[in-house]
Design an enzyme around this catalytic site. Structure first.
Site, short mmCIF file in Angstrom:
data_model
loop_
_atom_site.label_atom_id
_atom_site.label_comp_id
_atom_site.label_asym_id
_atom_site.label_seq_id
_atom_site.Cartn_x
_atom_site.Cartn_y
_atom_site.Cartn_z
N LYS A 1 80.46 43.24 94.07
CA LYS A 1 80.58 41.92 93.43
C LYS A 1 81.42 42.02 92.16
O LYS A 1 81.70 43.13 91.67
CB LYS A 1 79.17 41.40 93.11
CG LYS A 1 78.42 42.28 92.12
CD LYS A 1 76.94 41.95 92.07
CE LYS A 1 76.22 42.85 91.10
NZ LYS A 1 74.76 42.70 91.16
N TYR B 1 93.97 41.81 60.91
CA TYR B 1 93.30 40.56 60.51
C TYR B 1 92.13 40.85 59.59
O TYR B 1 91.33 41.76 59.84
CB TYR B 1 92.78 39.82 61.74
CG TYR B 1 93.84 39.15 62.56
CD1 TYR B 1 94.62 38.11 62.03
CD2 TYR B 1 94.07 39.54 63.87
CE1 TYR B 1 95.59 37.49 62.80
CE2 TYR B 1 95.04 38.92 64.65
CZ TYR B 1 95.80 37.90 64.11
OH TYR B 1 96.75 37.29 64.86
C1 LIG Z 1 74.26 44.06 91.24
C2 LIG Z 1 73.14 44.42 92.13
C3 LIG Z 1 72.92 45.75 92.51
C4 LIG Z 1 73.72 46.91 91.95
O1 LIG Z 1 73.24 47.25 90.67
P1 LIG Z 1 73.77 48.54 89.88
O2 LIG Z 1 72.92 48.59 88.68
O3 LIG Z 1 75.21 48.26 89.55
O4 LIG Z 1 73.63 49.70 90.78
C5 LIG Z 1 71.91 46.00 93.42
N1 LIG Z 1 71.15 45.00 93.92
C6 LIG Z 1 71.31 43.72 93.55
C7 LIG Z 1 70.42 42.66 94.11
C8 LIG Z 1 72.30 43.38 92.63
O5 LIG Z 1 72.44 42.10 92.26
#
Ligand SMILES: *Cc1c(COP(=O)(O)O)cnc(C)c1O
Length: 358
Positions: free
Chosen positions: A35, A255
């Site tokens: 994702k 800045y």
């Molecule tokens: C994002 C997500 C993961 C992965 O999590 P990590 O901490 O990056 O390993 C696993 N399960 C779900 C439901 C998620 O939303």
């Protein structure tokens, strides 16, 4: 100076991390979580490099469509499921597996009317209190899912850990216990572990693991970095020096004049700023690697540039290579300077930064 800032993605490191995760998962199947543009690493190239993954997981329908568009044939799990009938139709057309975490999603499936048999992951809320059926709601939800017409192709069960990244084993054990008492008597494939659960000290079992950050070589824990877990950093955020200048003791840089030279100094101006996804709140003193040597940021991060104090380094010129994080400078360390987590820095690399697969 062919290119200024770019994120170099190391496909060998990705595959190394997948193998390390497989060993750690002791035969469990691996759902690679890609994702948010594969945590900033590039959804499609990353997923193609992870061809050995048993499945991919994304948060949004569009991410799944991009994967199918790139010819990916493995199972693709929509971690939040779908919320509208037209999305259910799309999910059926492209063969996505769905997480079901809410009665409204069961209703959508009941009213679907199509012939497609979905693989459904029912999510159980064991303490995260974000998505999922509470253990006492789960039996009724399961019953409705079982009665769907057409019947689901397969039912699987998952839950998500709230505090494994803090190495809070008490909470993780409680969640494991709630999950087991809700589903332990049932004969469905299950999944609990994210990266923190996978590398934590509580054995979670299960047929599937769901690593995200660990695939990219990151550690989810507050201390240390992915190397400590046998992982290799996948992204190196690289750029170069675009100007150097001498400043006289007492002068300020950038800045707000927040950095003042305590001695006659040499400053290198680097092509990287918050417009590229660097955190604007990175404090002065945060290290960057100039041709392999650490040097501290001087003053505020601006949109396209940062200034670095290179007084103690020799041989810094226009075009000298700079690394903001990656091999030799863990993103976890930079995240700690910024008061955030590596997830946010990696996801935050902006669109104008070209990704280069190596
Ligand atoms: C994002 C997500 C993961 C992965 O999590 P990590 O901490 O990056 O390993 C696993 N399960 C779900 C439901 C998620 O939303």
């Amino acid at each position: 100076m062919s290119r200024l800032i770019r994120a170099v993605i190391d496909a060998h490191a990705l595959r190394h991390n997948l193998r390390t995760i497989r060993e750690r998962a002791r035969g469990a199947r691996v759902m690679a979580v890609v994702k948010a543009n594969a945590y900033g690493h590039g959804l499609v190239p990353t997923s193609l490099a992870l061809a050995e993954a048993d499945a991919f997981a994304v948060a949004r329908l569009e991410e799944g469509l991009a994967l199918r568009g790139a010819g990916i044939t493995q199972p693709i799990v929509l971690l939040e499921g779908v919320f509208a009938r037209e999305h259910l139709l799309e999910a059926a057309r492209h063969g996505f597996d769905l997480v079901v975490h809410d009665p409204l999603q069961i209703e959508l499936l009941e009213e679907f009317g199509g012939a497609h048999r979905f693989l459904l992951w029912i999510k159980i809320d064991t303490g995260m209190n974000r998505l999922g059926f509470r253990p006492e709601e789960f039996p009724a939800a399961l019953e409705r899912v079982r009665r769907l017409q057409p019947a689901p192709l397969e039912i699987r069960l998952l839950t998500h850990l709230a505090r494994a990244d803090e190495r809070d084993d008490v909470m993780t054990r409680e969640q494991l216990q709630r999950f087991q008492s809700a589903v332990g008597h049932l004969d469905f494939a299950t999944s609990i572990a994210n990266s923190a659960g996978l590398f934590g000290s509580v054995p979670l079992g299960c047929a599937w693991v769901r690593p995200g950050l660990a695939l990219y070589g990151g550690s989810p824990y507050p201390k240390g970095c992915g190397l400590d877990l046998g992982l290799q950093p996948v992204m190196s955020l690289e750029t170069c020096v675009i100007a150097t200048r001498k400043v006289v003791r007492g002068e300020t840089v950038g800045y707000g004049g927040s950095w003042r030279a305590q001695r006659d100094s040499v400053i290198a101006i680097i092509a990287a700023g918050y417009g590229d996804g660097l955190a604007r709140n990175l404090p002065g003193g945060t290290p960057v690697l100039i041709d392999g040597s650490r040097a501290p940021i001087a003053g505020r991060v601006s949109m396209d540039m940062i200034a670095v104090d290179v007084t103690d380094l020799g041989g810094v010129y226009v075009g000298t290579r700079v690394m903001l994080w990656g091999n030799g400078l863990p993103v976890e360390e930079i995240a700690r300077h910024a008061g955030t987590i590596p997830y946010e820095l990696l996801c935050g690399v902006s669109q104008r930064v070209p990704l280069e697969l190596s």
